[in-house]
Design an enzyme around this catalytic site. Structure first.
Site, PDB file in Angstrom:
ATOM      1  N   HIS A 459      -9.934  -6.940   0.309  1.00  0.00           N
ATOM      2  CA  HIS A 459      -9.025  -7.955  -0.227  1.00  0.00           C
ATOM      3  C   HIS A 459      -9.082  -7.976  -1.750  1.00  0.00           C
ATOM      4  O   HIS A 459      -8.059  -7.932  -2.431  1.00  0.00           O
ATOM      5  CB  HIS A 459      -9.434  -9.322   0.361  1.00  0.00           C
ATOM      6  CG  HIS A 459      -8.607 -10.460  -0.138  1.00  0.00           C
ATOM      7  ND1 HIS A 459      -8.994 -11.235  -1.204  1.00  0.00           N
ATOM      8  CD2 HIS A 459      -7.382 -10.918   0.243  1.00  0.00           C
ATOM      9  CE1 HIS A 459      -8.058 -12.147  -1.426  1.00  0.00           C
ATOM     10  NE2 HIS A 459      -7.072 -11.974  -0.560  1.00  0.00           N
ATOM     11  N   ARG A 566       4.420  -8.690   0.460  1.00  0.00           N
ATOM     12  CA  ARG A 566       3.513  -9.246   1.483  1.00  0.00           C
ATOM     13  C   ARG A 566       3.751 -10.755   1.492  1.00  0.00           C
ATOM     14  O   ARG A 566       3.186 -11.472   0.672  1.00  0.00           O
ATOM     15  CB  ARG A 566       2.065  -8.933   1.136  1.00  0.00           C
ATOM     16  CG  ARG A 566       1.680  -7.459   1.268  1.00  0.00           C
ATOM     17  CD  ARG A 566       0.234  -7.284   0.826  1.00  0.00           C
ATOM     18  NE  ARG A 566      -0.344  -6.027   1.244  1.00  0.00           N
ATOM     19  CZ  ARG A 566      -0.566  -4.990   0.420  1.00  0.00           C
ATOM     20  NH1 ARG A 566      -0.218  -5.065  -0.843  1.00  0.00           N
ATOM     21  NH2 ARG A 566      -1.138  -3.891   0.870  1.00  0.00           N
ATOM     22  N   ARG A 622       8.188  -7.820   4.013  1.00  0.00           N
ATOM     23  CA  ARG A 622       7.432  -7.732   5.269  1.00  0.00           C
ATOM     24  C   ARG A 622       7.228  -9.129   5.836  1.00  0.00           C
ATOM     25  O   ARG A 622       6.799 -10.039   5.115  1.00  0.00           O
ATOM     26  CB  ARG A 622       6.064  -7.090   5.014  1.00  0.00           C
ATOM     27  CG  ARG A 622       5.231  -7.066   6.273  1.00  0.00           C
ATOM     28  CD  ARG A 622       3.939  -6.364   6.059  1.00  0.00           C
ATOM     29  NE  ARG A 622       2.968  -7.217   5.380  1.00  0.00           N
ATOM     30  CZ  ARG A 622       1.769  -6.781   5.017  1.00  0.00           C
ATOM     31  NH1 ARG A 622       1.428  -5.518   5.216  1.00  0.00           N
ATOM     32  NH2 ARG A 622       0.917  -7.586   4.426  1.00  0.00           N
ATOM     33  N   GLU A 750       1.445   1.492  11.265  1.00  0.00           N
ATOM     34  CA  GLU A 750       0.066   1.203  10.860  1.00  0.00           C
ATOM     35  C   GLU A 750      -0.911   1.455  11.989  1.00  0.00           C
ATOM     36  O   GLU A 750      -2.119   1.380  11.786  1.00  0.00           O
ATOM     37  CB  GLU A 750      -0.068  -0.265  10.444  1.00  0.00           C
ATOM     38  CG  GLU A 750       0.811  -0.646   9.291  1.00  0.00           C
ATOM     39  CD  GLU A 750       0.669  -2.111   8.962  1.00  0.00           C
ATOM     40  OE1 GLU A 750      -0.094  -2.426   8.041  1.00  0.00           O
ATOM     41  OE2 GLU A 750       1.315  -2.938   9.623  1.00  0.00           O
ATOM     42  N   GLY A 771       1.980   2.182   6.648  1.00  0.00           N
ATOM     43  CA  GLY A 771       0.952   1.301   6.082  1.00  0.00           C
ATOM     44  C   GLY A 771      -0.375   2.037   6.222  1.00  0.00           C
ATOM     45  O   GLY A 771      -1.106   1.870   7.195  1.00  0.00           O
ATOM     46  N   THR A 772      -0.649   2.881   5.249  1.00  0.00           N
ATOM     47  CA  THR A 772      -1.788   3.798   5.411  1.00  0.00           C
ATOM     48  C   THR A 772      -3.140   3.113   5.243  1.00  0.00           C
ATOM     49  O   THR A 772      -4.169   3.713   5.530  1.00  0.00           O
ATOM     50  CB  THR A 772      -1.663   4.985   4.440  1.00  0.00           C
ATOM     51  OG1 THR A 772      -1.285   4.469   3.162  1.00  0.00           O
ATOM     52  CG2 THR A 772      -0.645   5.986   4.928  1.00  0.00           C
ATOM     53  N   ASN A 773      -3.140   1.851   4.789  1.00  0.00           N
ATOM     54  CA  ASN A 773      -4.433   1.150   4.744  1.00  0.00           C
ATOM     55  C   ASN A 773      -4.898   0.908   6.177  1.00  0.00           C
ATOM     56  O   ASN A 773      -5.999   1.283   6.569  1.00  0.00           O
ATOM     57  CB  ASN A 773      -4.301  -0.201   4.036  1.00  0.00           C
ATOM     58  CG  ASN A 773      -3.789  -0.062   2.623  1.00  0.00           C
ATOM     59  OD1 ASN A 773      -3.961   0.986   2.015  1.00  0.00           O
ATOM     60  ND2 ASN A 773      -3.166  -1.096   2.108  1.00  0.00           N
ATOM     61  N   ASP A 774      -4.005   0.244   6.948  1.00  0.00           N
ATOM     62  CA  ASP A 774      -4.375  -0.022   8.339  1.00  0.00           C
ATOM     63  C   ASP A 774      -4.414   1.268   9.152  1.00  0.00           C
ATOM     64  O   ASP A 774      -5.273   1.433  10.016  1.00  0.00           O
ATOM     65  CB  ASP A 774      -3.393  -1.014   8.964  1.00  0.00           C
ATOM     66  CG  ASP A 774      -3.827  -2.449   8.706  1.00  0.00           C
ATOM     67  OD1 ASP A 774      -5.006  -2.742   8.956  1.00  0.00           O
ATOM     68  OD2 ASP A 774      -3.015  -3.243   8.232  1.00  0.00           O
ATOM     69  N   CYS A 836       3.581   2.628   2.002  1.00  0.00           N
ATOM     70  CA  CYS A 836       3.301   1.472   1.147  1.00  0.00           C
ATOM     71  C   CYS A 836       1.827   1.073   1.170  1.00  0.00           C
ATOM     72  O   CYS A 836       1.464   0.024   0.664  1.00  0.00           O
ATOM     73  CB  CYS A 836       4.184   0.297   1.533  1.00  0.00           C
ATOM     74  SG  CYS A 836       3.893  -0.271   3.208  1.00  0.00           S
TER      75      CYS A 836
HETATM   76  C1  PEP Z   1      -1.246  -1.149   4.988  1.00  0.00           C
HETATM   77  O1  PEP Z   1      -1.884  -1.469   5.981  1.00  0.00           O
HETATM   78  O2  PEP Z   1      -1.222   0.000   4.504  1.00  0.00           O
HETATM   79  C2  PEP Z   1      -0.430  -2.153   4.273  1.00  0.00           C
HETATM   80  C3  PEP Z   1       0.334  -1.817   3.262  1.00  0.00           C
HETATM   81  O3  PEP Z   1      -0.571  -3.439   4.672  1.00  0.00           O
HETATM   82  P1  PEP Z   1      -1.798  -4.379   4.281  1.00  0.00           P
HETATM   83  O4  PEP Z   1      -2.570  -3.690   3.219  1.00  0.00           O
HETATM   84  O5  PEP Z   1      -1.200  -5.655   3.819  1.00  0.00           O
HETATM   85  O6  PEP Z   1      -2.511  -4.517   5.579  1.00  0.00           O
HETATM   86 MG    MG Z   2      -1.438  -3.310   6.944  1.00  0.00          MG
END
Ligand code: PEP
Ligand code: MG
Length: 876
Positions: A459, A566, A622, A750, A771-774, A836
C-alpha cells in the site's frame, strides 16, 4: 630532443612479429600482433582495444596523435608469458632516443586496467642529454617520474616508500627533483639488489610483461568482474612516443571537456598544468590552470592563446568524429597541442539529454539515435529530487527503494502528526510498520514514507508512487514502535519523533540528518526529447490517477489519458469515509440508499473534474475493488469514535468488523464479487460516471465515452451480470436527461483464470486491462504485501532474477499476458488491451507490452516520461 618528435618517425610501418593466429573474438580473421598507428591502419576494438581504436580514428581526421604501436590482446597474453619478438619497430624508435609511454587499451574501457607508465627509455645517458637540451630540472623530472613509475608498477616496490622520498625532498620552493631522483635510484638498487635498468628495450619488455600480468592477476580480475567484464576479457596495449609536457616555452598537459557535465550546455571545463605530464593536471593537490580565461586564476588561454585555439578546434573535430561530446586528454609541447585520448564526456542524465538534443540540432545524430542514448530508467534522476552527489550523508539503515527520489524531514509516527507537521510548515517523514488506507491523509502531508515491512507493491509503495513521494519499504533492520514513537536501530540506538532523517527512495538508503538535495528540473531539452519519444512511439502511455490532483500531475507529465482511477481512493477523505462507513453499517435497504445518495454527488463531482481536466482524452474508471473492511477503523479508540459518531453501541461496530473479517481478504469478498453481492455500490458509481459525462457534454458541447472497468473478474458471467445492471443505469440516465450516452465496459485481468478464459470474457467487454500487481501475486501465490520480507534475499541469491512486482516476470506472468491477449483478440480483433499494474512504469515491462501489441500501459504520473521513452525505444 627534437628528433623525438620528428614527423618522419611518426610514420613507421606495420609489422608482423608472430605468425598470425585466430583472434580472441572467435573469428578466423587474423590481425598483426602489432600495428603502427596510422590513418590507414586497421585497428578493430575487439582485437586492439578501445584506446588504440580511438587513436586511429582521430588520426584519420588528421588530428595530432603521437606516433605509436598497438598490441593485440592475444599478443599481450604472450607478453605475460615472457614471449617477445626478436625485433620490432619500437626498437628502432627507442634506439633513436625516443621515450615512449605505455597505456592500457582494454576491449571495453569500463574494465579499467593498470596504470599508465610514462618516459620509458629514460636512463642515465638520456638524462645527461636532456640536461644539455632542456636543463637539469626538466631532465630530473622526466627521469624521476620514470624511475618511480617503473619501481612501483613494474618492480612492485612500495609506493609509500617513494612518497616518503618525495616528502623528504621537499623544500620551500617545491620538490627538489635532483635529490628525489638520487634517493629513488639508490632505494631501487638497494631493494632490488641491482641497478636501475638502463636498456630501453629491456625496460619496455619488463613493463609490457608486468602490465599483462597485472591484468591477469587476481585483483585485476575481481575488479573488472565487478564492472561486468567476462572472465577472458582481453587487454590491448598501446605504446606511443612521448610528447614532452615539460620544456622551455609553453609545455604542459591537461584534460578538456567542452560541455557541462551537469547541464550539457556548451561550457569548456577541465584543468591544465604547465610543465607537467600525463594526468598531473587532475591532481587536486596541485594548483592547475583554467582552460579558458577565468577571473579566479591563470588560464591556458592567457598563457598561450594559440594552444587554446587549437584545443578548441580539435574539440569540435572530435565531437564530429564521435558524434558525441567527448573529453580529451592533451599535451602541449612547445605550443603544439597533441591529443592522447578521447573518451565520452562525463554527464549526468540531465546533461545526457541536453547533449543528445543538441547533437540532433547540429545534424550529427538522428532523432532516433538520440532517443536510444538515454536509458529510460535513468530519467527518474531528472524527475525527482536527488541527494546531492557532493553530500556524503551517513547511512543509518537500508530498506527497499519503492518510490524514487530523496527527501529529508522530521520523523513522525502517525498520520495526524504528519498533517500537523505540514500545518506548521515542517517537512516530515511518515514512519509506519505498514501503512493502511487510514494513513492516506498523512501520506499526502508527509514528504516521504518509510515502512518497516511491505514490498514494492505494498500500500505504502503504490500510494507513494502515485503521489510522487520517495518511499522506502521493508527496512527490517529497524524496529518501529508507534506507541513509544521511536525507531530502534540494530545497535540499540533509538530515534525519537522529530529526529531529522533523509530517505533515498531510489536506492532504499536511510541517512542521518538532512542531506543536501538537488531539485528536479524539466528544461527545454527534456521536453524536446520527450516530444520526440511521443512522435516515435506507437503505444499509448496513460496514468493511474485517483483524484483531480493526480490528474493534474498526469497531464504535467504528458499522459495520453487515464488508465486507472482507483475509485476507492476517493472515499478515504475523512468526510467521505464516515458516509462509507454508514453504508457498511446500514441494516436496511433504505439506510443503504441514504448513504449512497450522499456518496453519489461526491463521486460525480470528482469525475466531473477529472473529465474536465482531461478534456476529452480517455478516462478509465475502475469500480470499487477493496474488501469493505478496509474502510473500517482498526484500533479500539477509532472504533469507539465511530460508534459515537453513528450513535450506535461500540459492540455493534466490533460485531460488524468481525462479520466482515476474512482469513484471506485479498482472495475474498472484493472486486467484482462485492459488486455482484452488494450491487447498489456499482449502480451508484455507474450513475455518477454517466451524469458526470453528460455534464461534460453540457459544458463543452462534446460527447465523451468513459471507460468503466470491473476489477478481479474470473468468469464471463460475472461480467454479464455487472454489464446488465450498468446498461440499465445508462438507459435510466439517458431517459432522465433525454441525451444519448455511450460508454465502454472493460475488465481487469488480475486472476489467472481471467487470463485463461480471456476469449470467453472478451465477448462481454470492449477492453481488457492487465492488473499485473494482483496477477503477479496470484500467479506466484505470493502476497504483494509480504513479499518484501524475503525478496531482497531471493534476488541476491538469484532465485528470482528481479523482484516480479517491480519488473514483469516475462516467463510466467508474461506468458499469461500473451496468451490472454491472443485469446481475447481471437474473436474480437479490435479488443483494446492495456496494462495498469505498477509494471506500467518499468522500462523492460513497457517494452514487453509494446512488442506484444498492447494499446497502452498505465503508470503513476511520475513514471510517465520513463514509459514514454521506453515505448519509443521499443519502436527503434
Ligand atoms: C493491479 O492489481 O495490478 C491493479 C492495478 O490493481 P490494484 O493495484 O489496485 O490492486
Ligand atoms: Mg488489483
Amino acid at each position: 630532443l627534437l628528433c623525438s618528435i620528428d614527423t618522419q618517425m611518426r610514420s613507421l610501418s606495420q609489422c608482423v612479429a608472430y605468425p598470425p593466429e585466430a583472434q580472441m573474438d572467435g573469428t578466423q580473421e587474423t590481425y598483426p600482433d602489432c600495428v603502427a598507428l596510422s590513418a590507414t591502419a586497421e585497428v578493430p576494438v575487439s582485437v586492439y582495444g578501445a584506446r588504440a581504436a580511438a587513436a586511429v580514428e582521430l588520426l584519420r581526421a588528421n588530428l595530432p596523435i603521437p606516433n605509436g604501436w598497438a598490441f593485440a590482446a592475444d599478443t599481450v597474453r604472450k607478453f605475460g608469458r615472457g614471449e617477445f619478438p626478436e625485433s620490432w619497430p619500437v626498437s628502432t624508435a627507442l634506439k633513436n632516443g625516443v621515450m615512449v609511454s605505455l597505456r592500457v587499451s582494454p576491449i571495453n574501457r569500463d574494465w579499467g586496467g593498470p596504470e599508465t607508465l610514462l618516459n620509458i627509455g629514460m636512463n642515465a645517458a638520456r638524462h645527461k642529454d636532456l640536461i644539455d637540451t632542456l636543463g637539469q630540472e626538466a631532465a630530473d623530472a622526466f627521469y624521476l617520474r620514470f624511475v618511480q613509475g617503473f619501481a612501483i608498477n613494474v618492480a612492485r616496490l612500495d609506493a609509500e616508500d617513494f612518497d616518503a622520498i618525495l616528502d623528504r625532498s621537499k623544500t620551500d620552493a617545491g620538490t627538489d627533483s635532483a635529490t628525489a631522483l638520487a634517493h629513488s635510484l639508490a632505494y631501487y638498487e638497494s631493494e632490488m639488489d641491482m641497478p636501475f635498468p638502463q636498456d630501453p628495450e629491456d625496460q619496455l619488455r619488463q613493463a609490457l610483461r608486468s602490465m599483462a600480468n597485472a591484468w591477469n592477476g587476481a585483483s585485476g580480475r575481481i575488479l573488472r568482474a565487478a564492472r561486468g567484464a567476462p572472465a577472458d576479457a582481453g587487454l590491448g596495449l598501446l605504446v606511443q612516443e612521448m610528447v614532452l609536457g615539460i620544456g622551455k616555452g609553453e609545455f604542459g598537459s591537461g584534460i578538456a571537456q567542452f560541455v557541462s557535465p551537469t547541464t550539457g550546455t556548451v561550457n569548456l571545463s577541465g584543468r591544465y598544468l604547465g610543465q607537467s605530464q600525463g594526468r598531473d593536471a587532475m591532481d587536486t593537490t596541485k594548483t592547475a590552470q583554467y582552460l579558458a580565461q577565468d577571473k579566479r586564476g591563470p588560464s591556458l588561454e592567457e598563457a598561450c592563446p594559440e594552444s587554446f585555439m587549437l584545443l578548441q578546434r580539435y574539440g569540435a573535430q572530435v565531437r564530429e568524429i564521435y558524434r558525441d561530446e567527448m573529453q580529451v586528454e592533451f599535451t602541449v609541447e612547445d605550443g603544439q597541442v597533441w591529443l592522447l585520448d578521447a573518451t565520452p564526456a562525463e554527464r549526468n542524465v540531465r546533461a545526457a539529454i541536453a547533449i543528445a538534443v543538441n547533437l540532433v540540432e547540429l545534424g550529427l545524430i538522428s532523432r532516433d539515435q538520440a532517443l536510444a542514448r538515454v536509458a529510460p530508467r535513468n530519467l527518474s534522476e531528472v524527475l525527482h529530487a536527488q541527494i546531492d552527489p557532493k553530500a556524503a550523508p551517513k547511512q543509518l539503515a537500508m530498506g527497499i527503494g519503492a518510490s524514487p527520489g530523496a527527501a529529508s524531514g522530521k520523523i513522525v509516527f502517525s498520520s495526524p502528526a504528519a498533517v500537523a507537521a505540514q500545518a506548521r510548515g515542517e517537512a516530515s517523514i511518515l514512519v509506519r510498520v505498514e501503512t493502511s488506507p487510514d494513513d492516506i491523509r498523512g501520506m499526502h502531508s508527509a514528504n516521504a514514507i518509510l515502512t518497516e515491512r511491505g514490498g514494492i507493491n505494498s500500500h505504502a509503495a503504490v500510494v507513494a508512487r502515485t503521489l510522487g513521494l520517495p518511499c522506502v519499504v521493508s527496512a527490517e533492520d529497524i524496529s518501529v514502535d508507534k506507541r513509544s514513537k521511536t525507531i530502534t536501530l540494530p545497535d540499540g540506538q533509538t530515534l525519537k519523533e522529530g529526529t531529522v532523517i533523509t530517505l533515498d527512495g531510489s536506492t532504499g538508503q536511510i541517512f542521518w540528518g538532512a542531506a543536501g538535495l538537488v531539485e528536479p528540473k524539466f528544461d527545454g531539452p527534456f521536453r524536446q526529447f520527450l516530444a520526440w519519444a511521443d512522435e516515435v512511439r506507437e503505444m499509448g502511455v496513460r496514468c493511474n490517477a485517483d483524484t483531480p490532483q493526480d490528474v493534474r500531475m498526469a497531464l504535467a507529465f504528458g499522459s495520453d489519458g487515464i488508465g486507472l482511477v482507483r475509485t476507492e481512493h476517493m472515499f478515504y477523505d475523512p468526510g467521505r469515509l464516515t458516509v462509507m462507513r454508514e453504508l457498511i453499517f446500514a441494516d436496511k435497504a433504505e439506510d443503504r440508499i441514504d448513504a449512497l445518495n450522499l456518496l453519489l454527488p461526491m463521486q460525480r463531482g470528482d469525475f466531473q473534474e477529472i473529465f474536465a481536466l482531461m478534456n476529452g482524452a480517455q478516462v478509465c474508471i475502475r469500480l470499487l475493488d477493496p474488501p469493505l473492511h478496509e474502510f473500517l477503523p482498526t484500533t479500539r479508540a477509532q472504533q469507539k469514535a465511530l460508534a459515537d459518531a453513528m450513535g450506535i453501541p461500540s459492540s455493534k461496530v466490533s460485531a460488524r468488523i468481525e462479520e466482515l473479517s476474512e482469513f484471506n481478504p485479498m482472495l475474498g469478498m472484493r472486486g467484482v464479487r462485492l459488486g455482484i453481492t452488494v450491487p447498489e455500490i456499482y449502480d451508484m458509481q455507474a450513475r455518477a460516471i454517466f451524469e458526470a459525462a453528460l455534464e461534460f457534454t453540457n459544458a463543452t458541447g462534446r460527447s465523451i465515452t468513459p471507460e468503466i472497468m470491473v476489477p478481479l473478474v474470473s468468469a464471463n458471467h460475472e461480467v454479464e451480470l455487472v454489464k446488465s445492471r450498468i446498461d440499465a443505469i445508462a438507459s435510466a440516465v439517458q431517459s432522465e436527461r433525454g441525451v444519448a450516452l455511450d460508454y465502454k465496459l472493460g475488465v481487469m485481468v488480475e486472476t489467472p483464470r481471467a487470463a485463461l478464459r480471456a476469449r470467453d470474457i472478451a465477448r462481454s467487454c470492449e477492453f481488457m486491462s492487465f492488473g499485473t500487481n494482483d496477477l503477479t501475486q496470484m500467479t506466484y501465490g505470493l502476497s504483494r504485501d509480504d513479499a518484501g520480507r524475503f525478496m531482497r534475499e531471493y534476488v541476491n541469491l538469484n532465485v528470482f532474477p528481479e523482484d516480479p512486482f517491480r519488473s514483469l516476470d516475462v516467463d510466467g506472468v508474461g506468458e499469461l499476458l500473451l496468451m490472454a491477449a491472443e485469446r481475447g483478440r481471437a474473436d474480437k480483433p479490435d479488443l483494446l488491451l492495456g496494462l495498469c499494474g505498477e509494471h506500467g512504469g518499468d522500462p523492460e515491462s513497457v517494452k514487453f507490452c509494446a512488442e506484444a501489441g498492447f494499446d497502452y500501459v498505465s503508470c503513476s504520473p511520475f513514471s510517465t516520461p520513463i514509459a514514454r521513452l521506453a515505448a519509443a525505444q521499443a519502436q527503434l
